[in-house]
Design a protein around this motif. Structure first.
Motif, PDB file in Angstrom:
ATOM      1  N   ASN A 134       0.864  -1.179   0.000  1.00  0.00           N
ATOM      2  CA  ASN A 134       0.000   0.000   0.000  1.00  0.00           C
ATOM      3  C   ASN A 134       0.902   1.231   0.000  1.00  0.00           C
ATOM      4  O   ASN A 134       1.441   1.612   1.044  1.00  0.00           O
ATOM      5  N   PRO A 135       1.120   1.867  -1.145  1.00  0.00           N
ATOM      6  CA  PRO A 135       2.098   2.949  -1.217  1.00  0.00           C
ATOM      7  C   PRO A 135       1.699   4.209  -0.475  1.00  0.00           C
ATOM      8  O   PRO A 135       2.557   4.996  -0.085  1.00  0.00           O
ATOM      9  N   ASN A 136       0.382   4.413  -0.298  1.00  0.00           N
ATOM     10  CA  ASN A 136      -0.066   5.650   0.360  1.00  0.00           C
ATOM     11  C   ASN A 136      -1.518   5.479   0.795  1.00  0.00           C
ATOM     12  O   ASN A 136      -2.444   5.751   0.035  1.00  0.00           O
ATOM     13  N   GLY A 137      -1.705   4.994   2.013  1.00  0.00           N
ATOM     14  CA  GLY A 137      -3.055   4.766   2.517  1.00  0.00           C
ATOM     15  C   GLY A 137      -3.794   6.062   2.805  1.00  0.00           C
ATOM     16  O   GLY A 137      -3.191   7.069   3.165  1.00  0.00           O
ATOM     17  N   VAL A 164       2.829  15.018  -0.619  1.00  0.00           N
ATOM     18  CA  VAL A 164       3.232  15.065   0.793  1.00  0.00           C
ATOM     19  C   VAL A 164       3.904  13.758   1.204  1.00  0.00           C
ATOM     20  O   VAL A 164       4.907  13.755   1.928  1.00  0.00           O
ATOM     21  N   CYS A 165       3.356  12.641   0.732  1.00  0.00           N
ATOM     22  CA  CYS A 165       3.937  11.326   1.031  1.00  0.00           C
ATOM     23  C   CYS A 165       5.357  11.226   0.489  1.00  0.00           C
ATOM     24  O   CYS A 165       6.272  10.778   1.189  1.00  0.00           O
ATOM     25  N   LEU A 166       5.562  11.661  -0.746  1.00  0.00           N
ATOM     26  CA  LEU A 166       6.884  11.571  -1.362  1.00  0.00           C
ATOM     27  C   LEU A 166       7.876  12.528  -0.708  1.00  0.00           C
ATOM     28  O   LEU A 166       9.043  12.187  -0.500  1.00  0.00           O
ATOM     29  N   LYS A 167       7.419  13.731  -0.369  1.00  0.00           N
ATOM     30  CA  LYS A 167       8.305  14.681   0.313  1.00  0.00           C
ATOM     31  C   LYS A 167       8.744  14.143   1.667  1.00  0.00           C
ATOM     32  O   LYS A 167       9.873  14.364   2.106  1.00  0.00           O
ATOM     33  N   ARG A 168       7.838  13.415   2.343  1.00  0.00           N
ATOM     34  CA  ARG A 168       8.186  12.807   3.628  1.00  0.00           C
ATOM     35  C   ARG A 168       9.347  11.839   3.470  1.00  0.00           C
ATOM     36  O   ARG A 168      10.285  11.815   4.276  1.00  0.00           O
ATOM     37  N   LYS A 169       9.325  11.043   2.415  1.00  0.00           N
ATOM     38  CA  LYS A 169      10.389  10.063   2.194  1.00  0.00           C
ATOM     39  C   LYS A 169      11.712  10.762   1.847  1.00  0.00           C
ATOM     40  O   LYS A 169      12.785  10.316   2.261  1.00  0.00           O
ATOM     41  N   ILE A 170      11.631  11.855   1.087  1.00  0.00           N
ATOM     42  CA  ILE A 170      12.840  12.621   0.772  1.00  0.00           C
ATOM     43  C   ILE A 170      13.412  13.222   2.046  1.00  0.00           C
ATOM     44  O   ILE A 170      14.632  13.155   2.285  1.00  0.00           O
ATOM     45  N   CYS A 187       8.550  33.557  11.468  1.00  0.00           N
ATOM     46  CA  CYS A 187       9.723  33.430  10.598  1.00  0.00           C
ATOM     47  C   CYS A 187       9.338  33.569   9.133  1.00  0.00           C
ATOM     48  O   CYS A 187      10.109  33.191   8.245  1.00  0.00           O
ATOM     49  N   GLY A 188       8.149  34.082   8.883  1.00  0.00           N
ATOM     50  CA  GLY A 188       7.727  34.367   7.527  1.00  0.00           C
ATOM     51  C   GLY A 188       7.292  33.138   6.751  1.00  0.00           C
ATOM     52  O   GLY A 188       7.013  32.073   7.309  1.00  0.00           O
ATOM     53  N   GLN A 189       7.230  33.278   5.440  1.00  0.00           N
ATOM     54  CA  GLN A 189       6.854  32.199   4.538  1.00  0.00           C
ATOM     55  C   GLN A 189       7.906  32.051   3.444  1.00  0.00           C
ATOM     56  O   GLN A 189       8.503  33.029   3.026  1.00  0.00           O
ATOM     57  N   VAL A 190       8.105  30.815   3.019  1.00  0.00           N
ATOM     58  CA  VAL A 190       9.094  30.529   1.977  1.00  0.00           C
ATOM     59  C   VAL A 190       8.412  29.738   0.874  1.00  0.00           C
ATOM     60  O   VAL A 190       7.753  28.724   1.132  1.00  0.00           O
ATOM     61  N   ARG A 191       8.559  30.209  -0.349  1.00  0.00           N
ATOM     62  CA  ARG A 191       8.072  29.470  -1.503  1.00  0.00           C
ATOM     63  C   ARG A 191       9.229  28.654  -2.048  1.00  0.00           C
ATOM     64  O   ARG A 191      10.215  29.192  -2.542  1.00  0.00           O
ATOM     65  N   GLY A 192       9.118  27.335  -1.959  1.00  0.00           N
ATOM     66  CA  GLY A 192      10.230  26.466  -2.305  1.00  0.00           C
ATOM     67  C   GLY A 192      10.440  26.310  -3.793  1.00  0.00           C
ATOM     68  O   GLY A 192       9.480  26.309  -4.575  1.00  0.00           O
ATOM     69  N   PRO A 193      11.677  26.141  -4.227  1.00  0.00           N
ATOM     70  CA  PRO A 193      11.973  25.955  -5.654  1.00  0.00           C
ATOM     71  C   PRO A 193      11.613  24.579  -6.189  1.00  0.00           C
ATOM     72  O   PRO A 193      11.479  24.393  -7.399  1.00  0.00           O
ATOM     73  N   VAL A 194      11.474  23.584  -5.311  1.00  0.00           N
ATOM     74  CA  VAL A 194      11.186  22.211  -5.749  1.00  0.00           C
ATOM     75  C   VAL A 194       9.721  21.883  -5.438  1.00  0.00           C
ATOM     76  O   VAL A 194       9.294  21.969  -4.290  1.00  0.00           O
ATOM     77  N   GLN A 195       8.991  21.528  -6.471  1.00  0.00           N
ATOM     78  CA  GLN A 195       7.587  21.163  -6.299  1.00  0.00           C
ATOM     79  C   GLN A 195       7.310  19.844  -7.009  1.00  0.00           C
ATOM     80  O   GLN A 195       7.915  19.541  -8.050  1.00  0.00           O
ATOM     81  N   LEU A 196       6.398  19.055  -6.434  1.00  0.00           N
ATOM     82  CA  LEU A 196       6.015  17.759  -6.987  1.00  0.00           C
ATOM     83  C   LEU A 196       4.512  17.711  -7.214  1.00  0.00           C
ATOM     84  O   LEU A 196       3.738  18.333  -6.481  1.00  0.00           O
ATOM     85  N   THR A 197       4.098  16.954  -8.214  1.00  0.00           N
ATOM     86  CA  THR A 197       2.687  16.671  -8.401  1.00  0.00           C
ATOM     87  C   THR A 197       2.315  15.423  -7.609  1.00  0.00           C
ATOM     88  O   THR A 197       3.180  14.753  -7.037  1.00  0.00           O
ATOM     89  N   PHE A 198       1.031  15.091  -7.573  1.00  0.00           N
ATOM     90  CA  PHE A 198       0.631  13.770  -7.111  1.00  0.00           C
ATOM     91  C   PHE A 198       1.179  12.752  -8.109  1.00  0.00           C
ATOM     92  O   PHE A 198       1.251  13.022  -9.309  1.00  0.00           O
TER      93      PHE A 198
END
Length: 291
Positions: free
Chosen positions: A19-22, A44-50, A129-140
């Motif tokens: 089950n890759p992502n319940g 979110v699941c993939l970012k967690r693993k990274i 501490c403000g907000q940061v828009r990250g350079p790396v983004q992933l799709t589902f």
């Protein structure tokens, strides 16, 4: 060293008997598109693993600490930034939740936390501490073909309390369920912005670490519930400028996955597929394509 080029990439990964992502809102069933039947894994699941991989490899030391992690108290991390900057949080400036030091605090967070300068973060709760828009983004991630979720009854030969044991007359069994898909090959798209990397300090070293994480992140995330998960192909489109040369969707359209044979049997292994770029099969794990 900051990035001088834009990157877009495609990662293929698969799962066998897992089950890759319940989905916690659906009894932990594998996430599936209700209309098409294709499997889904969230960004979110993939970012967690990274994050987990980077934290493991870099031993959670600056500049590779992880901001969003298990049992983290995020506001405590914000406080660390102000303490490091020498700002007394009990002062008038501190009581204003950062005052005019927010930009400096945000830079400190980017410098020390890999995931903040990579994926971005909203750090305005508590001490600001403000907000940061990250350079790396992933799709589902979405499976190449529809997947079928199987339900398995499982038995534990033990109970948690004496009361449960008495009710069962000493049989001491606990019944449960596990959900898996027999096989699924998933495709996820990623984007890396050089201008945003300049803002957060995301560097060439961070980029190489990201590629490494995408290749090896499943190797240190094993569990019986997730079955056998593996990264299979990483295709990176490397532009020759910061803003890029072609739209990402045009580049992604050059990649397709086809069956390796005419068999109509359900796929059960990565070898059942061929990954194609411009009509040519890709056999190496990592392929860099100049744009």
């Amino acid at each position: 060293m900051s990035l001088e080029k834009r990157y877009d990439f495609v990662l293929f990964f698969d799962v066998k008997d897992g089950n890759p992502n319940g989905d916690p809102d659906a009894g932990n069933l594998p996430r599936i598109d209700a209309e098409s039947g294709h499997g889904i894994v969230t960004d979110v699941c993939l970012k967690r693993k990274i994050r987990n991989y980077v934290g493991l490899v870099k031993n959670e030391q600056p500049p590779y600490e992880i901001y969003v992690k298990e049992k983290a108290i995020l506001n405590k991390q914000h406080e660390r930034a102000y303490i490091a900057l020498g700002i007394d949080l009990s002062s008038d400036e501190g009581k204003r939740k950062g005052g005019d030091k927010v930009d400096i605090a945000r830079d400190w967070m980017c410098k020390n936390f890999f995931d903040v300068r990579t994926f971005g973060a909203v750090m305005s709760t508590g001490i600001n501490c403000g907000q940061v828009r990250g350079p790396v983004q992933l799709t589902f991630a979405r499976s190449i073909e529809p997947v079928v979720a199987s339900e398995h009854s499982i038995t534990r030969m033990a109970v948690a309390t004496e009361e449960e044991a008495k009710k069962q007359g000493g049989d001491n069994r606990t019944m449960g369920r596990k959900y898996t898909i027999p096989y699924g090959l998933y495709r996820v798209h990623g984007f890396i912005s050089a201008p945003l990397a300049d803002q957060t300090g995301f560097s060439e070293e961070d980029l190489n670490l990201l590629w490494d994480a995408l290749e090896h992140m499943f190797e240190h995330d094993r569990s019986a519930a997730r079955g056998l998960m593996s990264s299979q192909r990483l295709i990176i489109f490397e532009h020759n400028s910061k803003l890029g040369n072609r739209p990402a969707h045009e580049l992604f359209a050059r990649i397709e996955v086809v069956r390796a044979s005419d068999s109509t049997a359900p796929a059960r292994d990565f070898s059942d597929y061929k990954t194609m770029l411009d009509g040519n099969e890709i056999k190496a794990f990592k392929t860099v394509v100049p744009v």
